[in-house]
Design a protein around this motif. Structure first.
Motif, PDB file in Angstrom:
ATOM      1  N   LYS A   1      -6.006   9.885  25.747  1.00 17.17           N
ATOM      2  CA  LYS A   1      -6.807  10.635  26.713  1.00 17.17           C
ATOM      3  C   LYS A   1      -8.179   9.973  26.827  1.00 17.17           C
ATOM      4  O   LYS A   1      -8.785   9.612  25.823  1.00 17.17           O
ATOM      5  N   THR A   2      -8.659   9.811  28.063  1.00 18.62           N
ATOM      6  CA  THR A   2      -9.968   9.222  28.285  1.00 18.62           C
ATOM      7  C   THR A   2     -10.755  10.084  29.266  1.00 18.62           C
ATOM      8  O   THR A   2     -10.173  10.723  30.137  1.00 18.62           O
ATOM      9  N   ASN A   3     -12.062  10.102  29.103  1.00 21.61           N
ATOM     10  CA  ASN A   3     -12.919  10.869  30.004  1.00 21.61           C
ATOM     11  C   ASN A   3     -13.588   9.999  31.055  1.00 21.61           C
ATOM     12  O   ASN A   3     -14.210  10.518  31.975  1.00 21.61           O
ATOM     13  N   THR A   4     -13.476   8.675  30.910  1.00 23.56           N
ATOM     14  CA  THR A   4     -14.108   7.768  31.870  1.00 23.56           C
ATOM     15  C   THR A   4     -13.086   6.787  32.412  1.00 23.56           C
ATOM     16  O   THR A   4     -12.217   6.308  31.695  1.00 23.56           O
ATOM     17  N   MET A   5     -13.213   6.517  33.687  1.00 22.37           N
ATOM     18  CA  MET A   5     -12.350   5.531  34.341  1.00 22.37           C
ATOM     19  C   MET A   5     -13.225   4.505  35.021  1.00 22.37           C
ATOM     20  O   MET A   5     -14.206   4.879  35.658  1.00 22.37           O
ATOM     21  N   PRO A   6     -12.955   3.254  34.946  1.00 23.53           N
ATOM     22  CA  PRO A   6     -11.900   2.692  34.110  1.00 23.53           C
ATOM     23  C   PRO A   6     -12.314   2.715  32.635  1.00 23.53           C
ATOM     24  O   PRO A   6     -13.503   2.627  32.319  1.00 23.53           O
ATOM     25  N   PRO A   7     -11.345   2.809  31.736  1.00 23.95           N
ATOM     26  CA  PRO A   7     -11.673   2.824  30.310  1.00 23.95           C
ATOM     27  C   PRO A   7     -12.084   1.436  29.830  1.00 23.95           C
ATOM     28  O   PRO A   7     -11.644   0.425  30.370  1.00 23.95           O
ATOM     29  N   ARG A   8     -12.922   1.403  28.816  1.00 23.85           N
ATOM     30  CA  ARG A   8     -13.370   0.135  28.235  1.00 23.85           C
ATOM     31  C   ARG A   8     -12.337  -0.360  27.228  1.00 23.85           C
ATOM     32  O   ARG A   8     -11.656   0.436  26.591  1.00 23.85           O
ATOM     33  N   VAL A   9     -12.238  -1.660  27.109  1.00 26.59           N
ATOM     34  CA  VAL A   9     -11.294  -2.282  26.175  1.00 26.59           C
ATOM     35  C   VAL A   9     -11.567  -1.814  24.748  1.00 26.59           C
ATOM     36  O   VAL A   9     -10.633  -1.458  24.017  1.00 26.59           O
ATOM     37  N   ASP A  10     -12.832  -1.788  24.333  1.00 26.87           N
ATOM     38  CA  ASP A  10     -13.147  -1.379  22.959  1.00 26.87           C
ATOM     39  C   ASP A  10     -12.762   0.076  22.713  1.00 26.87           C
ATOM     40  O   ASP A  10     -12.325   0.428  21.621  1.00 26.87           O
ATOM     41  N   PHE A  11     -12.870   0.940  23.722  1.00 22.02           N
ATOM     42  CA  PHE A  11     -12.448   2.337  23.577  1.00 22.02           C
ATOM     43  C   PHE A  11     -10.941   2.399  23.302  1.00 22.02           C
ATOM     44  O   PHE A  11     -10.496   3.086  22.379  1.00 22.02           O
ATOM     45  N   ILE A  12     -10.149   1.684  24.094  1.00 25.11           N
ATOM     46  CA  ILE A  12      -8.692   1.703  23.927  1.00 25.11           C
ATOM     47  C   ILE A  12      -8.300   1.156  22.563  1.00 25.11           C
ATOM     48  O   ILE A  12      -7.484   1.744  21.850  1.00 25.11           O
ATOM     49  N   GLU A  13      -8.893   0.038  22.160  1.00 23.92           N
ATOM     50  CA  GLU A  13      -8.539  -0.550  20.865  1.00 23.92           C
ATOM     51  C   GLU A  13      -8.949   0.356  19.702  1.00 23.92           C
ATOM     52  O   GLU A  13      -8.219   0.460  18.723  1.00 23.92           O
ATOM     53  N   ASN A  14     -10.075   1.036  19.806  1.00 24.97           N
ATOM     54  CA  ASN A  14     -10.479   1.982  18.762  1.00 24.97           C
ATOM     55  C   ASN A  14      -9.519   3.168  18.688  1.00 24.97           C
ATOM     56  O   ASN A  14      -9.190   3.639  17.598  1.00 24.97           O
ATOM     57  N   GLU A  15      -9.053   3.649  19.829  1.00 22.39           N
ATOM     58  CA  GLU A  15      -8.095   4.752  19.842  1.00 22.39           C
ATOM     59  C   GLU A  15      -6.758   4.321  19.225  1.00 22.39           C
ATOM     60  O   GLU A  15      -6.128   5.095  18.511  1.00 22.39           O
ATOM     61  N   ILE A  16      -6.340   3.093  19.490  1.00 23.18           N
ATOM     62  CA  ILE A  16      -5.116   2.567  18.881  1.00 23.18           C
ATOM     63  C   ILE A  16      -5.279   2.503  17.365  1.00 23.18           C
ATOM     64  O   ILE A  16      -4.391   2.901  16.611  1.00 23.18           O
ATOM     65  N   LYS A  17      -6.422   2.042  16.898  1.00 21.79           N
ATOM     66  CA  LYS A  17      -6.685   1.958  15.455  1.00 21.79           C
ATOM     67  C   LYS A  17      -6.707   3.337  14.812  1.00 21.79           C
ATOM     68  O   LYS A  17      -6.261   3.507  13.678  1.00 21.79           O
ATOM     69  N   LYS A  18      -7.214   4.348  15.531  1.00 20.26           N
ATOM     70  CA  LYS A  18      -7.213   5.723  15.012  1.00 20.26           C
ATOM     71  C   LYS A  18      -5.788   6.219  14.787  1.00 20.26           C
ATOM     72  O   LYS A  18      -5.555   7.067  13.932  1.00 20.26           O
ATOM     73  N   GLU A  19      -4.834   5.691  15.558  1.00 16.10           N
ATOM     74  CA  GLU A  19      -3.426   6.052  15.397  1.00 16.10           C
ATOM     75  C   GLU A  19      -2.805   5.350  14.180  1.00 16.10           C
ATOM     76  O   GLU A  19      -1.669   5.614  13.827  1.00 16.10           O
ATOM     77  N   GLY A  20      -3.548   4.412  13.576  1.00 16.73           N
ATOM     78  CA  GLY A  20      -3.069   3.733  12.376  1.00 16.73           C
ATOM     79  C   GLY A  20      -2.431   2.382  12.611  1.00 16.73           C
ATOM     80  O   GLY A  20      -1.737   1.861  11.746  1.00 16.73           O
ATOM     81  N   TYR A  21      -2.652   1.808  13.790  1.00 20.03           N
ATOM     82  CA  TYR A  21      -2.062   0.522  14.128  1.00 20.03           C
ATOM     83  C   TYR A  21      -3.138  -0.542  14.273  1.00 20.03           C
ATOM     84  O   TYR A  21      -4.249  -0.247  14.685  1.00 20.03           O
TER      85      TYR A  21
END
Length: 55
Positions: free
Chosen positions: A12-32
């Motif tokens: 889930k994101t609150n801003t469009m377009p999302p930033r690359v660092d935001f997406i990668e940080n969210e992926i890391k929060k998932e444990g990957y």
């Protein structure tokens, strides 16, 4: 040894377009540890991400 996995996740994101660092940080929060990823669908503020990562 780490295992390479392929997975589809939703972020889930609150801003469009999302930033690359935001997406990668969210992926890391998932444990990957992302190797590569792609946004494959956007529905309102939910991104569907195809992910290859180390688990």
């Amino acid at each position: 040894m780490n295992k390479v996995i392929s997975k589809t996740i939703k972020i889930k994101t609150n801003t469009m377009p999302p930033r690359v660092d935001f997406i990668e940080n969210e992926i890391k929060k998932e444990g990957y540890k992302p190797i590569r990823w792609a946004i494959v669908d956007i529905e309102e503020n939910i991104l569907t991400i195809n992910l290859s990562a180390l688990a």
